[in-house]
Design a protein around this motif. Structure first.
Motif, short mmCIF file in Angstrom:
data_model
loop_
_atom_site.label_atom_id
_atom_site.label_comp_id
_atom_site.label_asym_id
_atom_site.label_seq_id
_atom_site.Cartn_x
_atom_site.Cartn_y
_atom_site.Cartn_z
N GLY A 30 5.61 -66.02 77.78
CA GLY A 30 7.01 -65.67 77.89
C GLY A 30 7.59 -65.85 79.28
O GLY A 30 8.69 -65.40 79.56
N VAL A 31 6.84 -66.51 80.16
CA VAL A 31 7.28 -66.73 81.54
C VAL A 31 7.83 -68.16 81.67
O VAL A 31 7.22 -69.10 81.17
CB VAL A 31 6.10 -66.54 82.53
CG1 VAL A 31 6.52 -66.82 83.95
CG2 VAL A 31 5.54 -65.13 82.39
N GLN A 32 8.96 -68.28 82.34
CA GLN A 32 9.52 -69.62 82.55
C GLN A 32 8.75 -70.36 83.63
O GLN A 32 8.42 -69.78 84.67
CB GLN A 32 10.99 -69.54 82.97
CG GLN A 32 11.93 -69.51 81.81
CD GLN A 32 13.35 -69.88 82.23
OE1 GLN A 32 13.70 -69.84 83.40
NE2 GLN A 32 14.18 -70.21 81.26
N GLU A 33 8.45 -71.62 83.35
CA GLU A 33 7.79 -72.48 84.33
C GLU A 33 8.67 -73.68 84.60
O GLU A 33 9.32 -74.20 83.70
CB GLU A 33 6.42 -72.95 83.82
CG GLU A 33 5.36 -71.88 83.84
CD GLU A 33 3.96 -72.43 83.69
OE1 GLU A 33 3.74 -73.65 83.87
OE2 GLU A 33 3.06 -71.64 83.38
N ASN A 76 6.48 -74.59 89.67
CA ASN A 76 7.21 -73.49 90.30
C ASN A 76 7.28 -73.62 91.81
O ASN A 76 7.15 -72.62 92.53
CB ASN A 76 6.61 -72.15 89.89
CG ASN A 76 6.76 -71.87 88.41
OD1 ASN A 76 7.72 -72.32 87.78
ND2 ASN A 76 5.81 -71.15 87.85
N TRP A 136 10.54 -74.70 80.94
CA TRP A 136 10.22 -74.22 79.60
C TRP A 136 9.59 -72.85 79.72
O TRP A 136 9.15 -72.45 80.78
CB TRP A 136 9.31 -75.20 78.84
CG TRP A 136 7.87 -75.08 79.19
CD1 TRP A 136 6.91 -74.38 78.51
CD2 TRP A 136 7.21 -75.63 80.32
NE1 TRP A 136 5.71 -74.48 79.16
CE2 TRP A 136 5.86 -75.25 80.27
CE3 TRP A 136 7.62 -76.44 81.39
CZ2 TRP A 136 4.94 -75.62 81.24
CZ3 TRP A 136 6.70 -76.81 82.34
CH2 TRP A 136 5.38 -76.40 82.25
N THR A 137 9.53 -72.15 78.61
CA THR A 137 8.92 -70.83 78.56
C THR A 137 7.50 -70.99 78.03
O THR A 137 7.31 -71.53 76.94
CB THR A 137 9.74 -69.88 77.66
OG1 THR A 137 11.08 -69.85 78.15
CG2 THR A 137 9.15 -68.48 77.69
N ASN A 138 6.53 -70.53 78.80
CA ASN A 138 5.13 -70.70 78.39
C ASN A 138 4.75 -69.65 77.33
O ASN A 138 5.57 -68.83 76.93
CB ASN A 138 4.19 -70.66 79.60
CG ASN A 138 4.14 -69.32 80.30
OD1 ASN A 138 4.48 -68.29 79.73
ND2 ASN A 138 3.70 -69.33 81.54
#
Length: 179
Positions: free
Chosen positions: A113-116, A65, A108-110
């Motif tokens: 549910g957070v995008q990294e 990020n 990708w979504t970890n």
């Protein structure tokens, strides 16, 4: 190379397939990312893997990020090393880096549910490239046989046993002053 493709060695590809087919479900949370890697993989022999591709046991510099750069060795998670040295491919970040080329990123979504977004800055060491370099220099990939470290001496078991000496009075206790 497109940002949607990954280059994997045959060994790395096989390991991902085994993780995806794990009957115990150890990697269930990673299966979507594993399938994405497998589906978009360009699979090559280890001798054909470009040196700027992250493979298992490669030392890579990356950021998550847009944060600070970090350096780790991608591993299968079966090795023991000091904390912070390895990044197993059994974690989302380790898996995400596998097969990336320098300058390539993946989003990708970890599990939360957070995008990294992870960016591979540099492959500082790759075992496949190192192997090719050793071969080009004419060095063997298998260490040369050295003379044995252990020397067998005939009759070594016949050495005299250390004798225990007893004092004149038949006792070998030196008394309290020896303590």
């Amino acid at each position: 190379m497109s940002n949607d493709n990954f280059i994997l060695s045959t060994k790395d590809f096989t390991i991902l397939e085994a993780m995806c087919d794990d009957p115990f479900g150890h990697y269930d949370l990673l299966v979507p990312l594993i399938r994405r890697k497998i589906d978009r993989a360009i699979v090559v022999f280890r001798d054909d893997l470009p040196r700027e591709i992250a493979s298992i046991n490669s030392r890579v510099a990356f950021s998550v990020n847009g944060g600070e750069s970090d350096t780790r060795v991608l591993s299968t998670g079966q090795l023991t090393a000091p904390v912070g040295m390895l990044l197993p491919i059994t974690t989302a970040r380790g898996l995400a880096l596998l097969g990336l080329g320098e300058g390539q990123e993946i989003v990708w979504t970890n599990a939360d549910g957070v995008q990294e977004r992870i960016l591979l800055h540099k492959v500082e060491y790759q075992p496949e490239a190192s192997r090719r370099e050793r071969q080009a220099l004419g060095q063997s990939t298998v260490p040369l046989k050295h003379k044995p470290m252990l020397r067998i001496v005939p009759g070594g078991t016949r050495q005299a046993q250390p004798s225990m000496s007893a004092a004149l009075d038949g006792h070998d206790d030196p008394g309290p002053s020896a303590a």
